[in-house]
Structure formats: structure tokens, C-alpha cells
Design a protein around this motif. Structure first.
Motif, PDB file in Angstrom:
ATOM      1  N   GLY A   8     120.260  95.265 -38.410  1.00 47.20           N
ATOM      2  CA  GLY A   8     121.706  95.396 -38.463  1.00 47.20           C
ATOM      3  C   GLY A   8     122.409  94.818 -37.256  1.00 47.20           C
ATOM      4  O   GLY A   8     123.569  95.132 -37.012  1.00 47.20           O
ATOM      5  N   THR A   9     121.755  93.972 -36.474  1.00 50.09           N
ATOM      6  CA  THR A   9     122.368  93.377 -35.304  1.00 50.09           C
ATOM      7  C   THR A   9     122.482  91.875 -35.495  1.00 50.09           C
ATOM      8  O   THR A   9     121.688  91.267 -36.198  1.00 50.09           O
ATOM      9  N   THR A  10     123.471  91.279 -34.838  1.00 47.23           N
ATOM     10  CA  THR A  10     123.677  89.835 -34.923  1.00 47.23           C
ATOM     11  C   THR A  10     122.912  89.165 -33.792  1.00 47.23           C
ATOM     12  O   THR A  10     123.101  89.496 -32.624  1.00 47.23           O
ATOM     13  N   PRO A  11     122.040  88.199 -34.100  1.00 44.03           N
ATOM     14  CA  PRO A  11     121.278  87.536 -33.043  1.00 44.03           C
ATOM     15  C   PRO A  11     122.197  86.796 -32.081  1.00 44.03           C
ATOM     16  O   PRO A  11     123.181  86.182 -32.483  1.00 44.03           O
ATOM     17  N   THR A  12     121.892  86.863 -30.802  1.00 39.83           N
ATOM     18  CA  THR A  12     122.645  86.138 -29.798  1.00 39.83           C
ATOM     19  C   THR A  12     122.184  84.677 -29.765  1.00 39.83           C
ATOM     20  O   THR A  12     121.200  84.306 -30.407  1.00 39.83           O
ATOM     21  N   THR A  13     122.893  83.862 -28.991  1.00 35.51           N
ATOM     22  CA  THR A  13     122.501  82.457 -28.832  1.00 35.51           C
ATOM     23  C   THR A  13     121.108  82.356 -28.227  1.00 35.51           C
ATOM     24  O   THR A  13     120.290  81.511 -28.633  1.00 35.51           O
ATOM     25  N   PHE A  14     120.829  83.205 -27.249  1.00 38.82           N
ATOM     26  CA  PHE A  14     119.513  83.204 -26.619  1.00 38.82           C
ATOM     27  C   PHE A  14     118.418  83.540 -27.623  1.00 38.82           C
ATOM     28  O   PHE A  14     117.384  82.860 -27.692  1.00 38.82           O
ATOM     29  N   GLU A  15     118.634  84.568 -28.423  1.00 32.87           N
ATOM     30  CA  GLU A  15     117.634  84.956 -29.419  1.00 32.87           C
ATOM     31  C   GLU A  15     117.443  83.854 -30.458  1.00 32.87           C
ATOM     32  O   GLU A  15     116.309  83.558 -30.868  1.00 32.87           O
ATOM     33  N   GLY A  16     118.533  83.249 -30.887  1.00 32.22           N
ATOM     34  CA  GLY A  16     118.424  82.169 -31.859  1.00 32.22           C
ATOM     35  C   GLY A  16     117.665  80.976 -31.303  1.00 32.22           C
ATOM     36  O   GLY A  16     116.819  80.387 -31.986  1.00 32.22           O
ATOM     37  N   ALA A  17     117.947  80.624 -30.040  1.00 37.15           N
ATOM     38  CA  ALA A  17     117.275  79.476 -29.418  1.00 37.15           C
ATOM     39  C   ALA A  17     115.787  79.740 -29.238  1.00 37.15           C
ATOM     40  O   ALA A  17     114.952  78.885 -29.548  1.00 37.15           O
ATOM     41  N   THR A  18     115.447  80.922 -28.740  1.00 36.16           N
ATOM     42  CA  THR A  18     114.036  81.225 -28.482  1.00 36.16           C
ATOM     43  C   THR A  18     113.251  81.351 -29.793  1.00 36.16           C
ATOM     44  O   THR A  18     112.107  80.888 -29.878  1.00 36.16           O
ATOM     45  N   ASN A  19     113.853  81.952 -30.806  1.00 35.83           N
ATOM     46  CA  ASN A  19     113.168  82.053 -32.089  1.00 35.83           C
ATOM     47  C   ASN A  19     112.978  80.675 -32.723  1.00 35.83           C
ATOM     48  O   ASN A  19     111.949  80.407 -33.350  1.00 35.83           O
ATOM     49  N   THR A  20     113.953  79.791 -32.549  1.00 38.32           N
ATOM     50  CA  THR A  20     113.835  78.436 -33.086  1.00 38.32           C
ATOM     51  C   THR A  20     112.686  77.693 -32.421  1.00 38.32           C
ATOM     52  O   THR A  20     111.879  77.034 -33.095  1.00 38.32           O
ATOM     53  N   VAL A  21     112.588  77.797 -31.095  1.00 44.32           N
ATOM     54  CA  VAL A  21     111.500  77.137 -30.381  1.00 44.32           C
ATOM     55  C   VAL A  21     110.156  77.720 -30.811  1.00 44.32           C
ATOM     56  O   VAL A  21     109.175  76.986 -31.013  1.00 44.32           O
ATOM     57  N   ALA A  22     110.091  79.046 -30.976  1.00 45.46           N
ATOM     58  CA  ALA A  22     108.838  79.681 -31.391  1.00 45.46           C
ATOM     59  C   ALA A  22     108.422  79.210 -32.789  1.00 45.46           C
ATOM     60  O   ALA A  22     107.236  78.974 -33.043  1.00 45.46           O
ATOM     61  N   VAL A  23     109.378  79.059 -33.691  1.00 40.30           N
ATOM     62  CA  VAL A  23     109.071  78.561 -35.037  1.00 40.30           C
ATOM     63  C   VAL A  23     108.566  77.120 -34.969  1.00 40.30           C
ATOM     64  O   VAL A  23     107.614  76.739 -35.666  1.00 40.30           O
ATOM     65  N   LEU A  24     109.183  76.302 -34.126  1.00 42.63           N
ATOM     66  CA  LEU A  24     108.733  74.922 -33.959  1.00 42.63           C
ATOM     67  C   LEU A  24     107.309  74.870 -33.412  1.00 42.63           C
ATOM     68  O   LEU A  24     106.516  73.993 -33.793  1.00 42.63           O
ATOM     69  N   LEU A  25     106.963  75.794 -32.543  1.00 43.15           N
ATOM     70  CA  LEU A  25     105.587  75.879 -32.035  1.00 43.15           C
ATOM     71  C   LEU A  25     104.606  76.114 -33.184  1.00 43.15           C
ATOM     72  O   LEU A  25     103.538  75.487 -33.241  1.00 43.15           O
ATOM     73  N   LEU A  26     104.974  77.013 -34.089  1.00 43.97           N
ATOM     74  CA  LEU A  26     104.099  77.295 -35.232  1.00 43.97           C
ATOM     75  C   LEU A  26     104.016  76.090 -36.170  1.00 43.97           C
ATOM     76  O   LEU A  26     102.933  75.765 -36.677  1.00 43.97           O
ATOM     77  N   LEU A  27     105.136  75.407 -36.386  1.00 45.70           N
ATOM     78  CA  LEU A  27     105.127  74.243 -37.270  1.00 45.70           C
ATOM     79  C   LEU A  27     104.255  73.117 -36.713  1.00 45.70           C
ATOM     80  O   LEU A  27     103.566  72.427 -37.474  1.00 45.70           O
ATOM     81  N   THR A  28     104.279  72.920 -35.402  1.00 43.78           N
ATOM     82  CA  THR A  28     103.410  71.896 -34.818  1.00 43.78           C
ATOM     83  C   THR A  28     101.938  72.267 -34.977  1.00 43.78           C
ATOM     84  O   THR A  28     101.088  71.382 -35.117  1.00 43.78           O
ATOM     85  N   GLU A  29     101.644  73.563 -34.979  1.00 40.85           N
ATOM     86  CA  GLU A  29     100.255  73.989 -35.197  1.00 40.85           C
ATOM     87  C   GLU A  29      99.804  73.626 -36.611  1.00 40.85           C
ATOM     88  O   GLU A  29      98.684  73.132 -36.812  1.00 40.85           O
TER      89      GLU A  29
END
Length: 227
Positions: A8-29
Motif C-alpha cells: 500500500g505504499t508508493t515506491p520512491t525514485t530511489f526504490e524504483g531506480a534500485t529495483n530497475t537495476v536489480a531486474v537488469l542484473l537478473l536479465l543479464t544473467e
């Protein structure tokens, strides 16, 4: 990110950026798992390592942890520049381009990896672990990266793929360490990179010796060895 929205919370810019980078890490794997050329795997590993350095910089800036800047620089020099250069040098000497065949097909390996990645993500998410440094979703993604790296090491039958799988597993561990222990002393963080350096030397020697004896980097012949 899904965990944050469900709470029930809105992700901040920091959370969105870090989650995006983490997803990209998984995609490169996943891209490493599907890559047909050894040099492509090495380039993908360099890109994944660069993303780890970028994530360290983001956390350092957002959480006021200046020691992570030094870690990002060391990681950039070692994992983005030195390790790929060494592997490419060994590949050039061995004149190998095609990665070894898999113990199972690419489609089957991808499906298995998807299942394990989902299992790792949701299992860690169910633990409800919280961190002052990164969103909890990043920890689940780090476990997914580690499990997919294990699949890469197990199903591929060449030294390069197995080495890249091991190195990328360390990237998954680095992501997890940024989630749970980003504030630890820099010397402890550097110790993890020293372990990687030892692994690079071991795999480098293995590649050179194995190619010298068999004129190939395939590990299929090693399965016939008996103690």
C-alpha cells in the motif's frame, strides 16, 4: 517493487531506480545462459558487473555511505575491466568462439531457470526481511541471480561458461550484501572481491592447462575421469 505496491505504499525514485537495476542484473544473467558465443557471455558479465557498480553508487549517494564509492571503483576496475580482459585474452590464445553445448536444451534450461528464479524471489520475499539500504525486492532478485548462475555452471559443458557463471554468482552475492550490509566496513567488502580474484586465477589456470592438453575448452571429457 510488487512487494512495495502490495504493502500500500508508493515506491520512491530511489526504490524504483534500485529495483530497475536489480531486474537488469537478473536479465543479464538469463542472457548469459542463452548466449551462444563465449565472448558474448564475457561481455554480458562485464555489463552485469557495471550495473553492480552503478547500484553501489546509487546507494552511496542516497544513503550517505561514501565508502561505497570506493567499492564501486574497485569493482569497476576488477570486474568490468580486468576479469573480462583476462578471459578474452585466454579465448584469443585458445581461438575459441562458440560456447560449449548444454547438458539440456536452451529452452529447457531457460524454463528451469525461470522456475528457480521465481522460487528464490518469492521464498526470500516471504521472509519479510527489511533493510535500511535497499528495498526488500532487491534481496529476492539477488537470490534469483545466484540460482540462475548455478544453472549456468551446471548445464554448460565448457570452462568459460562455468567460470562466467561463478563470477556472476558473485555479483548476485554483491547485490545481497548491498541489501543487508551496505554499511559494513570497506575492508570486509574488499575481501569478497579478493575471493573473486582468487577464483579468476584458478579458472585462468584451468582454462590454459585444459586447452593445452585437450585442444578444447569443453569439459565433457572430464566426466570420464574416475578416482
Amino acid at each position: 517493487m510488487a512487494l512495495l505496491l502490495s504493502a500500500g505504499t508508493t515506491p520512491t525514485t530511489f526504490e524504483g531506480a534500485t529495483n530497475t537495476v536489480a531486474v537488469l542484473l537478473l536479465l543479464t544473467e538469463f542472457a548469459m545462459l542463452r548466449a551462444a558465443l563465449s565472448r558474448s557471455q564475457v561481455r554480458l558479465y562485464a555489463a552485469q558487473s557495471f550495473l553492480v557498480s552503478v547500484l553501489a553508487v546509487i546507494v552511496a549517494a542516497a544513503r550517505d555511505l561514501p565508502e561505497l564509492y570506493a567499492l564501486a571503483v574497485v569493482s569497476l576496475l576488477l570486474k568490468v575491466l580486468a576479469v573480462p580482459w583476462l578471459i578474452n585474452r585466454l579465448l584469443r590464445d585458445a581461438r575459441v568462439e562458440i560456447a560449449g553445448s548444454g547438458a539440456i536444451g536452451v529452452a529447457a534450461a531457460t524454463l528451469l531457470s525461470l522456475a528457480l528464479a521465481g522460487f528464490g524471489f518469492f521464498t526470500v520475499g516471504s521472509l519479510d526481511l527489511r533493510s535500511p539500504f535497499l528495498p526488500p525486492a532487491a534481496l529476492g532478485l539477488s537470490m534469483s541471480i545466484v540460482l540462475v548462475a548455478f544453472v549456468l555452471m551446471i548445464v554448460r559443458r565448457d570452462v568459460v561458461s562455468q567460470a562466467v557463471g561463478f563470477y556472476s554468482l558473485e555479483n548476485g552475492v554483491s547485490l545481497a550484501s548491498l541489501v543487508v550490509a551496505a554499511g559494513m566496513p570497506l575492508i570486509i567488502e574488499v575481501a569478497f572481491l579478493f575471493d573473486l580474484l582468487v577464483a579468476v586465477v584458478v579458472f585462468g589456470v584451468l582454462m590454459r592447462v585444459h586447452h593445452h592438453r585437450t585442444a578444447s575448452l569443453s569439459t565433457e571429457s572430464l566426466t570420464s575421469l574416475q578416482g
